[in-house]
Motif scaffolding. Structure first.
Motif, PDB file in Angstrom:
ATOM      1  N   SER A 127       0.657  -1.184   0.049  1.00  0.00           N
ATOM      2  CA  SER A 127       0.017   0.004   0.038  1.00  0.00           C
ATOM      3  C   SER A 127       0.765   1.336   0.066  1.00  0.00           C
ATOM      4  N   PHE A 128       1.807   1.352   0.836  1.00  0.00           N
ATOM      5  CA  PHE A 128       2.975   2.484   0.904  1.00  0.00           C
ATOM      6  C   PHE A 128       3.589   2.566  -0.464  1.00  0.00           C
ATOM      7  N   LEU A 129       4.017   1.443  -1.136  1.00  0.00           N
ATOM      8  CA  LEU A 129       4.657   1.622  -2.420  1.00  0.00           C
ATOM      9  C   LEU A 129       3.944   2.069  -3.535  1.00  0.00           C
ATOM     10  N   GLN A 130       2.337   1.535  -3.362  1.00  0.00           N
ATOM     11  CA  GLN A 130       1.524   2.159  -4.323  1.00  0.00           C
ATOM     12  C   GLN A 130       0.904   3.597  -3.991  1.00  0.00           C
ATOM     13  N   ASN A 131       1.339   4.101  -3.249  1.00  0.00           N
ATOM     14  CA  ASN A 131       1.069   5.602  -2.564  1.00  0.00           C
ATOM     15  C   ASN A 131      -0.242   5.703  -2.310  1.00  0.00           C
TER      16      ASN A 131
ATOM     17  N   TYR B 284      -1.559   5.709   0.952  1.00  0.00           N
ATOM     18  CA  TYR B 284      -1.049   6.035   2.336  1.00  0.00           C
ATOM     19  C   TYR B 284      -2.087   5.722   3.706  1.00  0.00           C
ATOM     20  N   ALA B 285      -3.355   6.101   3.131  1.00  0.00           N
ATOM     21  CA  ALA B 285      -4.644   5.830   4.059  1.00  0.00           C
ATOM     22  C   ALA B 285      -4.717   4.386   4.308  1.00  0.00           C
ATOM     23  N   GLU B 286      -4.666   3.463   3.442  1.00  0.00           N
ATOM     24  CA  GLU B 286      -4.885   2.232   3.542  1.00  0.00           C
ATOM     25  C   GLU B 286      -3.649   1.525   4.272  1.00  0.00           C
ATOM     26  N   GLY B 287      -2.342   2.158   3.748  1.00  0.00           N
ATOM     27  CA  GLY B 287      -1.212   1.583   4.583  1.00  0.00           C
ATOM     28  C   GLY B 287      -1.190   1.711   6.050  1.00  0.00           C
ATOM     29  N   VAL B 288      -1.558   3.100   6.271  1.00  0.00           N
ATOM     30  CA  VAL B 288      -1.657   3.400   7.961  1.00  0.00           C
ATOM     31  C   VAL B 288      -2.562   2.277   8.627  1.00  0.00           C
ATOM     32  N   VAL B 289      -3.732   2.202   8.150  1.00  0.00           N
ATOM     33  CA  VAL B 289      -4.644   1.242   8.460  1.00  0.00           C
ATOM     34  C   VAL B 289      -3.950  -0.155   8.646  1.00  0.00           C
TER      35      VAL B 289
END
Length: 146
Positions: free
Chosen positions: A101-105, A107-112
């Protein structure tokens, strides 16, 4: 019911495989598989009832309790059963999805996903620490009582 049995086998096979990687004695493979398989099935059952994090805590606690009991029963160190037994519970898939998720930018999903992964890992640690502490207090009280 057949699906849970298959999941038990998958969790047990994962635990046995990691037991072999960690070079535990081959006489303990099936016991490690039992611990890992039961932990995985308990997680699958309890996550639908109490949620993913509470289910992980319950499963990790069960794995730790079984590991402590097997260690005393079969005269082995606790880590022989605990380390392979907890492997099926490790949230590696969630950690991968977090990084993706972070690599695909996203960030909201990545933080969750990051928070969920950390809470799952914390639930595993809490279940192990709680069980280990209770067994240690019991062992010390038993020694003092002699």
């Amino acid at each position: 019911m057949g699906e849970l049995f298959l999941q038990f086998l998958y969790g047990g096979l994962a635990a046995i495989t990691f037991g072999a990687i960690f070079r535990i004695h081959s006489s303990q493979y099936l016991r490690c598989g039992l611990v890992g398989g039961l932990g995985w099935v308990i997680f699958l059952i309890t996550k639908d009832i109490w949620g993913e994090i509470a289910g992980m805590f319950v499963a990790a606690t069960l794995v730790a309790v079984l590991s402590e009991i097997f260690a005393r029963r079969f005269a082995q160190p606790v880590v022989v059963f605990l380390t392979p037994g907890v492997i099926p519970l490790v949230p590696g898939g969630k950690a991968y999805l977090t990084m993706l998720s972070f690599l695909q930018n996203d960030y909201a999903e990545g933080v969750v996903l990051l928070v969920t992964t950390l809470l799952l890992a914390g639930a595993i640690a809490a279940g192990i620490i709680l069980t280990s502490s209770i067994f240690r207090m019991y062992s010390q009280a038993k020694r003092v009582g002699r």
